[in-house]
Design a protein around this motif. Structure first.
Motif, PDB file in Angstrom:
ATOM      1  N   LEU A 267      48.496  42.412  45.211  1.00  0.00           N
ATOM      2  CA  LEU A 267      47.067  42.529  44.944  1.00  0.00           C
ATOM      3  C   LEU A 267      46.345  42.827  46.248  1.00  0.00           C
ATOM      4  O   LEU A 267      46.852  42.560  47.337  1.00  0.00           O
TER       5      LEU A 267
ATOM      6  N   GLN B 234      49.180  47.639  35.741  1.00  0.00           N
ATOM      7  CA  GLN B 234      48.571  46.348  36.024  1.00  0.00           C
ATOM      8  C   GLN B 234      47.149  46.533  36.495  1.00  0.00           C
ATOM      9  O   GLN B 234      46.904  47.176  37.481  1.00  0.00           O
ATOM     10  N   SER B 235      46.230  45.945  35.773  1.00  0.00           N
ATOM     11  CA  SER B 235      44.884  45.963  36.305  1.00  0.00           C
ATOM     12  C   SER B 235      44.229  44.631  35.989  1.00  0.00           C
ATOM     13  O   SER B 235      44.054  44.276  34.845  1.00  0.00           O
ATOM     14  N   ALA B 236      43.940  43.928  37.023  1.00  0.00           N
ATOM     15  CA  ALA B 236      43.318  42.614  36.854  1.00  0.00           C
ATOM     16  C   ALA B 236      41.815  42.784  36.850  1.00  0.00           C
ATOM     17  O   ALA B 236      41.282  43.614  37.564  1.00  0.00           O
TER      18      ALA B 236
ATOM     19  N   TYR C 262      30.538  30.970  32.264  1.00  0.00           N
ATOM     20  CA  TYR C 262      30.430  29.576  32.723  1.00  0.00           C
ATOM     21  C   TYR C 262      29.670  29.477  34.041  1.00  0.00           C
ATOM     22  O   TYR C 262      29.048  28.467  34.344  1.00  0.00           O
TER      23      TYR C 262
ATOM     24  N   PHE D 226      31.656  41.666  51.346  1.00  0.00           N
ATOM     25  CA  PHE D 226      32.982  42.089  51.751  1.00  0.00           C
ATOM     26  C   PHE D 226      32.974  43.502  52.330  1.00  0.00           C
ATOM     27  O   PHE D 226      33.826  43.864  53.095  1.00  0.00           O
TER      28      PHE D 226
ATOM     29  N   VAL E   1      35.837  31.280  53.197  1.00  0.00           N
ATOM     30  CA  VAL E   1      36.085  32.611  52.628  1.00  0.00           C
ATOM     31  C   VAL E   1      36.448  33.510  53.808  1.00  0.00           C
ATOM     32  O   VAL E   1      35.575  33.982  54.523  1.00  0.00           O
ATOM     33  N   PRO E   2      37.750  33.696  54.047  1.00  0.00           N
ATOM     34  CA  PRO E   2      38.137  34.436  55.253  1.00  0.00           C
ATOM     35  C   PRO E   2      37.718  35.900  55.196  1.00  0.00           C
ATOM     36  O   PRO E   2      37.781  36.514  54.133  1.00  0.00           O
ATOM     37  N   SER E   3      37.306  36.407  56.339  1.00  0.00           N
ATOM     38  CA  SER E   3      36.951  37.827  56.357  1.00  0.00           C
ATOM     39  C   SER E   3      38.216  38.675  56.441  1.00  0.00           C
ATOM     40  O   SER E   3      38.245  39.791  55.966  1.00  0.00           O
TER      41      SER E   3
ATOM     42  N   GLN F 156      47.840  41.986  37.493  1.00  0.00           N
ATOM     43  CA  GLN F 156      48.264  42.784  38.634  1.00  0.00           C
ATOM     44  C   GLN F 156      49.192  41.965  39.519  1.00  0.00           C
ATOM     45  O   GLN F 156      49.012  40.774  39.701  1.00  0.00           O
TER      46      GLN F 156
ATOM     47  N   ILE G 151      41.794  36.392  47.311  1.00  0.00           N
ATOM     48  CA  ILE G 151      40.788  35.392  47.703  1.00  0.00           C
ATOM     49  C   ILE G 151      39.989  34.947  46.476  1.00  0.00           C
ATOM     50  O   ILE G 151      39.689  33.759  46.315  1.00  0.00           O
ATOM     51  N   GLU G 152      39.664  35.905  45.622  1.00  0.00           N
ATOM     52  CA  GLU G 152      38.926  35.547  44.399  1.00  0.00           C
ATOM     53  C   GLU G 152      39.717  34.534  43.572  1.00  0.00           C
ATOM     54  O   GLU G 152      39.146  33.629  42.972  1.00  0.00           O
TER      55      GLU G 152
ATOM     56  N   LEU H 275      39.297  31.246  45.134  1.00  0.00           N
ATOM     57  CA  LEU H 275      37.937  30.726  44.913  1.00  0.00           C
ATOM     58  C   LEU H 275      37.770  30.197  43.495  1.00  0.00           C
ATOM     59  O   LEU H 275      37.018  29.254  43.264  1.00  0.00           O
ATOM     60  N   SER H 276      38.466  30.824  42.555  1.00  0.00           N
ATOM     61  CA  SER H 276      38.346  30.330  41.175  1.00  0.00           C
ATOM     62  C   SER H 276      39.434  29.300  40.861  1.00  0.00           C
ATOM     63  O   SER H 276      39.645  28.955  39.707  1.00  0.00           O
TER      64      SER H 276
ATOM     65  N   GLU I 164      39.878  34.744  64.521  1.00  0.00           N
ATOM     66  CA  GLU I 164      40.369  35.519  63.385  1.00  0.00           C
ATOM     67  C   GLU I 164      40.124  37.017  63.572  1.00  0.00           C
ATOM     68  O   GLU I 164      40.959  37.841  63.205  1.00  0.00           O
TER      69      GLU I 164
ATOM     70  N   ARG J 141      41.195  40.884  48.783  1.00  0.00           N
ATOM     71  CA  ARG J 141      39.957  40.364  48.213  1.00  0.00           C
ATOM     72  C   ARG J 141      40.216  39.735  46.846  1.00  0.00           C
ATOM     73  O   ARG J 141      39.649  38.700  46.510  1.00  0.00           O
ATOM     74  N   GLU J 142      41.091  40.376  46.088  1.00  0.00           N
ATOM     75  CA  GLU J 142      41.390  39.831  44.757  1.00  0.00           C
ATOM     76  C   GLU J 142      42.137  38.503  44.876  1.00  0.00           C
ATOM     77  O   GLU J 142      41.930  37.587  44.084  1.00  0.00           O
TER      78      GLU J 142
END
Lengths: 483, 194
Positions: free
Chosen positions: B9, A111-113, A257, A289, B70-72, B2, B15-16, B19-20, A18, B12-13
């Motif tokens: 996006l 847009q902001s998540a 949670y 990260f 969790v890929p880098s 977003q 991937i989040e 993950l969720s 990778e 990282r977002e």
């Protein structure tokens, strides 16, 4: 002997690691961007300064642009920083005064998540105690992303332990987003995930005084503070009450949670001591990260040459040097900003030998006094653009969406004459395709020799700078690499 | 949310979201990577409907892999999955008919290293060969590595590689010949019959 067939070979090639692929993709993107992006001559001029984002208020009104109108609302006066006590950390200079550049960022505006609820370990991690909360509110103008400035409270923090990062000062300032205002001094200690402000350009304005300010101490913040990046402790134990108050719950609703059914994805669980959380942070690596924190650099040199250079780059009334340093560098550089606008002057000090190099133009006190304050015009533009987005000169905007509008300023010297340059740039995308974008620019040149300001084309600018004309096609589609 | 108006996006977002276990993850992956995967698949399969199938397989593959992975580098991770699916489909199609894709051309260039005739190979043997190729690619200079991966991993046309590197087509061909020769020597030294 083993035979290889094409199927086996092609499947084996699929096994590339990778990181090898990631390097390749980065390389490919850079090559494509290099070929397809418009290279702004203006940016090339000040490449050493990386970008010229901070645009500042003025002491001097520029005669050639004078009109009868009152200064726009966005105008902020320059405040002398002479009375500010500077601690022995060079980055304290980074909180420069001024009015911001204007950036319209359509994407982030609409847009902001919310980020995931998790303590970030990609910048500094510090155990600290809040010792004082400043009574005024402050706006921070970033040169990179914000449509409108964000409001903050300033909290003075005492470092108790540096968990991640280097050279954290004993005291620092923490920018707490205004909507999260809480009396952090009520907590015994806090674990903070932080980024240092000032390693990229930004401006702080005191909203109460209506002036830009140098706060005189290294400034840190985390714009996602409410998403688990401040962990409070009282009586030695994790205190959840912080996250249960006011706007902190905005983030906490995404993380509750995780705490109820602790699955290891948070660094904290109920009943944890601060040390237990620090241990988890130190042991955790999978969720890292980031590349690592930018460092605060405390400068102290034995050589006279380096000491003289430090003296040269110290604060003065109208200009400031921004310190540039990234983790692991063997040198630190200072870029001169006049009235908040970047110049082509850089002073670099070798951290190992103390050797100094002065690059680009040198600006004398006389030069600085004679320079027009282009920030005033920028402040006007900022005020106007907030009312109405200007039309780009070369882009037909039908069927396109504005991604970014950017106004910035710079000073440069050429053939003994000094100039100011205000650059307005637009970035559009096809309404239904982010990967097709369009760029445009407009340049306003201030010529101090004859006291005029006028619009110039990129070609005229290239000729003035004696640079090769960039291969630019304003308004033409630019294919953006897809990863 | 977003990405709702087509703005991708951050990786990282995305991937989040995986993950969720938020199904919006697939939508956001599509917004950001559809064209990229399509292009990769098209170089290999040269057929629109096969590419669409490959894209769907890739999304499902990513969904199943994250978590626990969790890929880098999310881009590289997607690449790897998409290519595996595309190659699998390519070889399935090749049994029935010739696939007129750039992959067919690039594989034919490797004809003096790998035979056109399928043999029965174990996963273990493929993995061992994969490791060898990995170390070979790592040993290449930056430019040669770029050429190798472009040509044999992504099946990029030679003209495109030449354009990326701002080199002539003949220069790319010369470099490819040198790379192949070096790979051949390595394989021979490792006991492969060439």
């Amino acid at each position: 002997m083993k035979n290889i067939c094409q199927k086996q070979l092609s499947e084996a090639i699929s096994c590339l690691d990778e990181d090898v692929l990631a390097d390749y993709l980065n390389q490919k993107n850079q090559k494509q961007i290099k070929q397809k992006r418009i290279s702004s001559l203006c940016k090339a001029l000040i490449a050493a300064a990386a970008c010229f984002a901070i645009i500042v208020g003025s002491m001097h009104f520029l005669p050639m642009l004078a009109d009868d109108k009152q200064p726009p609302e966005a105008h902020v006066t320059w405040e002398s920083t002479a009375t500010i006590t500077t601690p022995p950390v060079a980055d304290s200079r980074l909180t420069v005064t001024g009015v911001p550049s204007f950036v319209y960022d359509g994407a982030s505006a609409v847009q902001s998540a919310p980020p995931a609820f998790r303590f970030e370990v990609s910048g500094f991690v510090v155990k600290a105690r809040a010792t004082e909360i400043y009574k005024d509110t402050y706006s921070v103008y970033s040169g990179h992303a914000d449509v409108l400035p964000r409001d903050y409270r300033v909290v003075k923090m005492q470092t108790l332990e540096t968990v991640r990062g280097e050279n954290m000062p004993q005291y620092f300032l923490y920018l707490l987003p205004e909507h999260l205002y809480t009396d952090l001094t009520e907590y015994e200690c806090l674990l903070l995930s932080l980024y240092q402000k000032g390693t990229s350009e930004f401006v702080i304005v005191n909203n109460t005084l209506g002036t830009a300010q140098c706060l005189g101490m290294p400034v840190f913040a985390n714009d996602s503070a409410e998403y688990g990046n401040v962990i409070a402790f009282n009586n030695g134990i994790f205190d959840e009450s912080l996250w249960l108050t006011g706007s902190w719950q905005t983030g906490y609703q995404f993380g509750k949670y995780l705490l109820d059914e602790y699955d290891g994805s948070l660094f904290v669980s109920r009943g944890d001591t601060c040390q237990a959380v620090i241990d988890k942070i130190n042991n955790e690596s999978a969720m890292h990260f980031g590349e690592g924190p930018e460092c605060v650099v405390a400068l102290s040199f034995d050589t006279k040459e380096a000491s003289d250079a430090l003296s040269y780059v110290s604060l003065s009334d109208k200009n400031v040097f921004l310190q540039k340093y990234s983790t692991g560098s063997k040198w630190v550089s200072f870029v001169r900003y006049i009235c908040g606008c970047v110049t082509d002057e850089t002073v670099t000090i070798d951290l190992e030998t103390g050797e100094v190099s002065y690059d680009g133009s040198r600006y004398s006190e006389n030069d600085i006094t004679a320079l027009p304050d282009i920030s005033f015009d920028i402040a006007k533009k900022v005020a106007d653009y907030r009312l109405e987005i200007p039309s780009p000169p070369h882009i037909d905007t039908d069927g396109k969406k504005l991604l970014r509008l950017y106004v910035s300023g710079a000073y440069f010297k050429k053939s003994g004459n000094t100039y100011g340059l205000v650059n307005t740039s637009w970035l559009y995308m096809d309404a239904d395709d982010y990967y097709v974008q369009y760029q445009d620019e407009e340049f306003l040149l201030y010529d101090t020799a004859n006291g005029t300001a006028y619009t110039v084309t990129l070609q005229e600018l290239a000729e003035l700078l004696e640079e090769e004309m960039p291969d630019t096609e304003y308004g033409k589609p630019i294919e953006i690499p897809m990863c | 949310m977003q990405g709702a108006s087509g703005i991708p996006l951050d990786d990282r977002e995305i991937i989040e979201l995986y993950l969720s276990r938020d199904e919006n993850a697939i939508k956001q992956t599509d917004v950001k990577y559809r064209k990229f995967i399509y292009k990769l698949a098209y170089n290999i399969l040269h057929d629109e409907s096969d590419c669409e199938e490959c894209i769907s397989d890739t999304y499902l593959g990513v969904w199943n892999a994250i978590p626990p992975t969790v890929p880098s580098s999310f881009a590289a991770f997607i690449c790897a999955i998409a290519r595996r699916y595309a190659i699998k489909r390519y070889h399935a199609l090749s049994k029935k008919r010739a696939v007129p894709s750039e992959m067919t051309v690039s594989l034919s260039e490797l004809g003096d290293i790998a035979y056109d005739v399928s043999t029965v190979e174990s996963e273990h043997e493929t993995a061992a060969l994969g490791e060898l190729i990995n170390s070979f690619v790592r040993s290449l200079s930056s430019r040669r590595r770029y050429i190798f991966i472009s040509r044999y991993y992504f099946a990029e046309p030679i003209d495109r590689i030449a354009s990326d590197l701002m080199l002539s087509r003949s220069m790319i061909n010369k470099e490819l010949a040198r790379i192949k020769n070096d790979l051949k020597q390595l394989l021979i030294s490792e006991g492969y019959s060439i």
